[in-house]
Write an enzyme that holds these catalytic residues in place. Structure first.
Site, PDB file in Angstrom:
ATOM      1  NE  ARG A   1      -5.738  15.300   0.857  1.00 52.97           N
ATOM      2  CZ  ARG A   1      -5.786  14.026   0.521  1.00 52.97           C
ATOM      3  NH1 ARG A   1      -6.078  13.124   1.425  1.00 52.97           N
ATOM      4  NH2 ARG A   1      -5.578  13.634  -0.719  1.00 52.97           N
TER       5      ARG A   1
ATOM      6  CG  ASP B   1      -2.014   1.008   1.172  1.00 54.97           C
ATOM      7  OD1 ASP B   1      -2.246   1.572   0.080  1.00 54.97           O
ATOM      8  OD2 ASP B   1      -2.654   1.256   2.207  1.00 54.97           O
TER       9      ASP B   1
END
Length: 713
Positions: free
Chosen positions: A592, A219
């Site tokens: 974000r 990951d």
């Protein structure tokens, strides 16, 4: 049981594809954790793979815990046995079995940060070094860099070429390395380095571990460095099944060693690689995503993708230019209050910035208006070490209190030990004096030359206080004390930025209150440092963009979007590579935001970049269809509790006249060229070009000189 109906087409392909080498390009908010965990569950449930043979490497313990939990929810007991951990935990397991091949016992010691600091403390004491001159963080970075370059401390000593600071660092490295060897200790960097070395020197041990893991998953693959990649390839040397998930557009840790080319060129290392792009975003609206897409397209080191969302277009991105940093902060505070009134909780709002020093003005305005906030993963501006140091230097000018004296008398290092300070304090108490008064009166017999020079320096500043601008006085303090030089020698860029931001702060204060004194300024600062945030768990988040990686908020403000600040001058100096890193940082910042994104900047002068500010290219690169550029609005009124009665400046002392005349052209090391418009008993009023304006400077000050006739052409 796996619910394939929960997946979009690209996600489903990423779960069931059977190529041995698979690269998942997972855009921000595209559900990569779901895909990765379902992939592992698919191998166990549908392909019959023994969980014991599956490895998943994550980059945080939190992510590892979340993946384990999701797999157990899907498979229950049949999911037990998958090795999911950080790369450091994996190395711990390998070394705990086989480190004996390197001459270390199996019960070796892993030293954490506290242990590292304790060893450095020992080294500094033995070598006569001070923590303030050689901060632990910078020293550990130096040691880690040497290790990763495979430079022994003998070679580091040789490469110091007699330069004192580098030589001292190399000596600390020697002490640190020998101390670890004596205790059979490894730090976090050693865990990876020792594991790759173990495999390199012992092919049989490498094959044992490579046979164990049939399927390797990684990951956050965009954040790995060369040594971690070497380890992954060593582990894949037998079964050769590697599944990596990451996003080149979110590689923002190259300063830690991350190399974007590893994920970009993965298909060159493994030519049969299947690349699957996850570009459906489940977090943000399309205007936010289109803005981020249009910026990141300017990068070359990436894999093509465009994020899209089914959440609709949403509000356009808002861009706002203000006249000053205070105006920018007030605009942000105004909007936060408006949003809160609309029903947005404070904790769903974030203010992001490129560098820590940019929090200063926002912190002040939020405090003034009683808006609760938290600094995520950092210290408030006025609590930072270098800011407190300089404020204590300024207190020596106005008050000379013992706390300020003790903090800065040996910063930078002047050879004053704790025993000396204890003796001076005892004399001060006996005579009802301050410690500074003791050395000023010559009542302590030792270190006379050092103390005499210190007193002379402080008394010089005191004679100039009230006669020159506060910013000019602070420049004197930074130069005369050696504090600026100390930070420059240590290449403490972030701490230097905080000091320069304090210069901006004191300049802005005097422009707002032109008749103010240094004592007025220090009293004002005490209001901010004494008042704690009233968050009660519900507060606006203030954080750097690097700290925001992996987080999401309903509303995001990205402040300080000016050329030289974001993108930063430091990274721009690195050329195209540095610029692309900064652009990836902007991409991370923008993505974000879930529903609203505000971009702000001001066109005032900044001491950090030593120039007036211009809007960032990361605003100009946004597709005009998804951004609104709005006009300036009035600043928010400050709370009455923070209004300060400014006392008139004391009458200036008489000083000798100088050779300067009205109309003389002068050169100042900070403000550049200016014209003398008044000479008031040796205090010059000089008109400098925008944005500095008219400054009052002592004619005798070394920062200024009269230009000769032959220089005026």
């Amino acid at each position: 049981m796996i619910k394939y109906s929960d997946l979009n087409d690209a996600q489903k392909e990423a779960v069931i594809d059977e190529h041995p080498h698979i690269r998942i390009i997972a855009g921000a908010g595209s559900g990569k954790t779901r895909v990765l965990t379902m992939r592992i569950a698919y191998l166990i449930e549908q392909k019959g793979v023994n969980p014991y043979h599956i490895l998943a490497i994550t980059f945080t313990n939190k992510a590892a815990k979340e993946m384990k939990s999701r797999i157990m929810d899907m498979l229950e007991e049949s999911g037990t046995g998958v090795h999911i951990s950080t790369i450091h935990s994996l190395c711990m397991r390998i070394l705990s079995e086989d480190i004996g091949a390197l001459g270390y016992p199996r019960n070796f010691t892993v030293v954490d940060q506290n242990d590292q600091h304790a060893i450095l403390k020992e080294a500094y004491k033995e070598l006569g070094l001070e923590k303030k001159e050689y901060p632990y963080g910078a020293m550990l970075d130096y040691i880690a860099n040497n290790k990763y370059m495979d430079l022994s401390y003998e070679k580091a000593l040789e490469l110091a070429y007699g330069e004192e600071r580098i030589l001292n660092k190399a000596k600390v490295y020697k002490y640190y390395d020998e101390r670890l060897k004596k205790m059979y200790g490894l730090d976090f960097d050693d865990l990876i380095l020792f594991t790759t070395r173990l495999f390199r020197l012992n092919p049989v041990i490498q094959e044992k571990w490579a046979r164990k893991f049939h399927y390797i998953h990684v990951d956050e693959f965009q954040d790995i460095d060369k040594e971690q990649y070497r380890l992954i390839r060593q582990l894949a040397s037998v079964h050769d099944n590697v599944y990596v998930v990451g996003d080149p557009d979110q590689t923002i840790y190259t300063w830690r060693g991350a190399d974007v080319n590893i994920i970009v060129n993965f298909d060159k290392d493994f030519p049969d690689t299947k690349t699957i792009v996850l570009n459906e975003n489940y977090r943000s609206t399309n205007n936010i995503l289109s803005g981020a897409n249009s910026v990141i397209r300017n990068n070359k080191a990436r894999v093509d993708k465009d994020l899209f969302s089914n959440k609709g277009d949403g509000d356009k991105i808002i861009h706002k230019t203000l006249k000053s940093e205070n105006g920018e902060a007030n605009y942000v505070a105004n909007k936060i209050e408006d949003l809160h009134s609309e029903g947005y909780p404070y904790h769903d709002i974030a203010v992001l910035y490129r560098s820590n020093y940019l929090s200063r003005e926002v912190e002040k305005v939020l405090l003034e208006n009683r808006i609760p906030y938290v600094i995520y993963g950092g210290l408030r501006f006025y609590e930072r070490m270098e800011v407190k140091d300089i404020l204590c230097y300024l207190r020596m000018i106005t008050r000379g209190d013992d706390l300020a004296f003790v903090r800065i008398i040996n910063t930078p290092k002047r050879g004053i030990g704790q025993k000396t300070l204890d003796n001076i304090l005892e004399i001060a108490r006996d005579r009802d004096m301050t410690m500074y008064e003791v050395i000023k009166e010559g009542l302590y017999p030792k270190n006379k030359d050092v103390f005499s020079a210190f007193v002379k320096m402080v008394e010089k500043w005191r004679s100039h206080a009230g006669q020159i601008e506060l910013e000019e006085l602070l420049q004197e303090v930074l130069d005369d004390s050696g504090y600026r030089t100390m930070l420059e020698k240590e290449n403490e860029t972030e701490r230097l930025e905080n000091v320069k931001s304090l210069l901006d702060d004191i300049t802005e204060y005097q422009e707002t209150y032109p008749e103010s004194t240094l004592d007025d300024y220090l009293q004002m600062i005490s209001l901010y440092t004494d008042r704690a945030s009233e968050d009660g768990g519900e507060a606006v988040n203030l954080l750097t963009i690097h700290s925001a990686k992996g987080l999401e908020f309903e509303v995001v403000f990205v402040i300080g979007l000016s050329e030289g600040i974001f993108p930063s001058e430091r990274t721009l100096a690195e050329g195209q590579k540095g610029l692309e890193e900064e652009r990836r940082l902007a991409y991370v910042a923008y993505t974000r935001a879930k529903s609203r994104l505000y971009l702000t900047e001001s066109n005032s002068f900044s001491y950090v970049i030593q120039s007036s500010k211009l809007p960032s290219r990361f605003i100009k690169e946004i597709d005009p269809k998804c951004i609104d550029h709005v006009d300036e609005v009035p600043q928010m009124k400050k709370s009455a509790i923070f209004d300060i009665d400014i006392m008139p400046m004391e009458r200036k002392k008489e000083v000798p006249s100088s050779p300067y005349r009205n109309g003389d052209i002068v050169e100042h090391k900070i403000f550049g060229e200016g014209v003398v418009i008044r000479n008031d008993n040796g205090v010059l009023s000089i008109a400098f070009s925008h944005p500095h304006g008219i400054k009052k400077i002592l004619a005798s000050h070394p920062s200024i000189r009269k230009k000769k006739k032959d220089e005026l052409n």
